[in-house]
Design a protein around this motif. Sequence first.
Motif, PDB file in Angstrom:
ATOM      1  N   PHE A  24      37.646  28.254  35.734  1.00 36.13           N
ATOM      2  CA  PHE A  24      39.022  29.120  35.858  1.00 36.13           C
ATOM      3  C   PHE A  24      39.491  29.079  34.773  1.00 36.13           C
ATOM      4  CE2 PHE A  24      43.557  29.121  35.028  1.00 36.13           C
ATOM      5  CZ  PHE A  24      44.252  30.272  35.740  1.00 36.13           C
ATOM      6  N   PHE A  25      39.662  27.609  34.007  1.00 32.17           N
ATOM      7  CA  PHE A  25      39.764  26.921  31.945  1.00 32.17           C
ATOM      8  C   PHE A  25      38.490  27.918  31.079  1.00 32.17           C
ATOM      9  CE2 PHE A  25      42.195  23.833  34.679  1.00 32.17           C
ATOM     10  CZ  PHE A  25      43.198  23.743  33.610  1.00 32.17           C
ATOM     11  N   ASN A  26      37.699  28.035  32.135  1.00 32.36           N
ATOM     12  CA  ASN A  26      36.636  29.270  31.238  1.00 32.36           C
ATOM     13  C   ASN A  26      37.242  30.303  30.708  1.00 32.36           C
ATOM     14  OD1 ASN A  26      34.874  29.638  29.395  1.00 32.36           O
ATOM     15  ND2 ASN A  26      33.478  29.343  30.418  1.00 32.36           N
ATOM     16  N   THR A  27      37.208  30.929  32.396  1.00 31.53           N
ATOM     17  CA  THR A  27      38.009  32.294  32.590  1.00 31.53           C
ATOM     18  C   THR A  27      38.783  32.934  31.129  1.00 31.53           C
ATOM     19  OG1 THR A  27      37.024  32.435  33.895  1.00 31.53           O
ATOM     20  CG2 THR A  27      38.518  34.545  33.634  1.00 31.53           C
ATOM     21  N   LEU A  28      40.456  31.503  31.671  1.00 33.11           N
ATOM     22  CA  LEU A  28      41.622  31.753  30.751  1.00 33.11           C
ATOM     23  C   LEU A  28      41.355  31.872  30.194  1.00 33.11           C
ATOM     24  CD1 LEU A  28      44.285  31.969  31.714  1.00 33.11           C
ATOM     25  CD2 LEU A  28      44.132  29.357  31.759  1.00 33.11           C
ATOM     26  N   LYS A  29      40.480  30.858  28.934  1.00 32.21           N
ATOM     27  CA  LYS A  29      40.319  30.787  27.592  1.00 32.21           C
ATOM     28  C   LYS A  29      40.032  31.674  26.947  1.00 32.21           C
ATOM     29  CE  LYS A  29      39.844  25.801  27.249  1.00 32.21           C
ATOM     30  NZ  LYS A  29      39.094  24.677  26.594  1.00 32.21           N
ATOM     31  N   ALA A  47      54.361  31.878  30.146  1.00 33.95           N
ATOM     32  CA  ALA A  47      54.208  32.914  31.055  1.00 33.95           C
ATOM     33  C   ALA A  47      52.741  33.637  30.878  1.00 33.95           C
ATOM     34  CB  ALA A  47      55.787  33.506  30.052  1.00 33.95           C
ATOM     35  N   SER A  48      52.620  33.834  29.345  1.00 36.52           N
ATOM     36  CA  SER A  48      50.736  33.828  28.733  1.00 36.52           C
ATOM     37  C   SER A  48      50.098  33.629  29.546  1.00 36.52           C
ATOM     38  CB  SER A  48      50.848  34.514  27.282  1.00 36.52           C
ATOM     39  OG  SER A  48      51.107  33.456  26.697  1.00 36.52           O
ATOM     40  N   ILE A  49      50.009  32.358  29.820  1.00 39.43           N
ATOM     41  CA  ILE A  49      49.411  31.812  30.712  1.00 39.43           C
ATOM     42  C   ILE A  49      48.806  32.017  32.403  1.00 39.43           C
ATOM     43  CG2 ILE A  49      48.514  29.754  31.765  1.00 39.43           C
ATOM     44  CD1 ILE A  49      48.626  27.837  29.020  1.00 39.43           C
ATOM     45  N   GLN A  50      50.451  32.253  32.270  1.00 37.95           N
ATOM     46  CA  GLN A  50      50.822  32.889  33.716  1.00 37.95           C
ATOM     47  C   GLN A  50      50.125  33.831  34.643  1.00 37.95           C
ATOM     48  OE1 GLN A  50      54.563  31.946  34.446  1.00 37.95           O
ATOM     49  NE2 GLN A  50      54.046  30.125  35.565  1.00 37.95           N
ATOM     50  N   ARG A  55      46.215  38.277  36.704  1.00 38.14           N
ATOM     51  CA  ARG A  55      44.941  38.860  36.157  1.00 38.14           C
ATOM     52  C   ARG A  55      43.476  38.480  36.392  1.00 38.14           C
ATOM     53  NH1 ARG A  55      43.652  41.717  30.514  1.00 38.14           N
ATOM     54  NH2 ARG A  55      42.385  43.754  31.631  1.00 38.14           N
ATOM     55  N   ILE A  56      43.445  37.323  36.853  1.00 38.66           N
ATOM     56  CA  ILE A  56      41.898  37.198  36.906  1.00 38.66           C
ATOM     57  C   ILE A  56      42.521  36.835  38.112  1.00 38.66           C
ATOM     58  CG2 ILE A  56      40.790  34.371  36.981  1.00 38.66           C
ATOM     59  CD1 ILE A  56      42.024  33.589  33.727  1.00 38.66           C
ATOM     60  N   ARG A  57      43.083  36.236  39.303  1.00 37.87           N
ATOM     61  CA  ARG A  57      43.496  36.216  40.620  1.00 37.87           C
ATOM     62  C   ARG A  57      42.829  37.965  41.525  1.00 37.87           C
ATOM     63  NH1 ARG A  57      43.233  31.816  43.897  1.00 37.87           N
ATOM     64  NH2 ARG A  57      44.079  32.582  45.924  1.00 37.87           N
ATOM     65  N   LEU A  58      43.662  38.505  40.536  1.00 35.82           N
ATOM     66  CA  LEU A  58      43.334  39.790  40.853  1.00 35.82           C
ATOM     67  C   LEU A  58      42.492  40.566  41.090  1.00 35.82           C
ATOM     68  CD1 LEU A  58      47.554  41.632  39.903  1.00 35.82           C
ATOM     69  CD2 LEU A  58      46.263  40.876  42.267  1.00 35.82           C
ATOM     70  N   ARG A  59      41.610  40.177  39.960  1.00 25.79           N
ATOM     71  CA  ARG A  59      40.123  40.521  40.126  1.00 25.79           C
ATOM     72  C   ARG A  59      39.497  40.255  40.845  1.00 25.79           C
ATOM     73  NH1 ARG A  59      38.266  39.589  33.778  1.00 25.79           N
ATOM     74  NH2 ARG A  59      40.608  40.399  33.419  1.00 25.79           N
ATOM     75  N   SER A  60      39.462  38.761  40.976  1.00 28.04           N
ATOM     76  CA  SER A  60      38.704  38.240  41.850  1.00 28.04           C
ATOM     77  C   SER A  60      39.116  38.881  43.806  1.00 28.04           C
ATOM     78  CB  SER A  60      39.067  37.052  42.209  1.00 28.04           C
ATOM     79  OG  SER A  60      40.276  36.143  42.766  1.00 28.04           O
ATOM     80  N   TYR A  61      40.414  39.150  43.850  1.00 22.98           N
ATOM     81  CA  TYR A  61      40.589  39.124  45.305  1.00 22.98           C
ATOM     82  C   TYR A  61      40.136  40.855  44.785  1.00 22.98           C
ATOM     83  CZ  TYR A  61      43.627  35.740  47.096  1.00 22.98           C
ATOM     84  OH  TYR A  61      44.456  35.036  47.398  1.00 22.98           O
TER      85      TYR A  61
END
Length: 72
Positions: A24-29, A47-50, A55-61
């Motif tokens: 997850f952190f790798n994807t976040l970076k 806020a930008s991290i959130q 966006r990552i979570r929605l992409r996985s769904y």
Amino acid sequence: MPNRVNVPSFSPWLYRTRIAVERFFNTLKQFRVVATRYDKRADNFLASIQLASIRIRLRSYESVGDLVARGV
């Protein structure tokens, strides 16, 4: 090593959890805003991290929804 005195303990659950967090952190970076930290204030950076996390979570769904829609 077969003659090792102290065999390190291994927990499959802990390993899976740690790998999931690291991925997850790798994807976040991968998001430029998070990687370069354009925001000077801590609350704006949070806020930008959130937003990136959402966006990552929605992409996985979205990818799971495509599989369900195709009947896979």
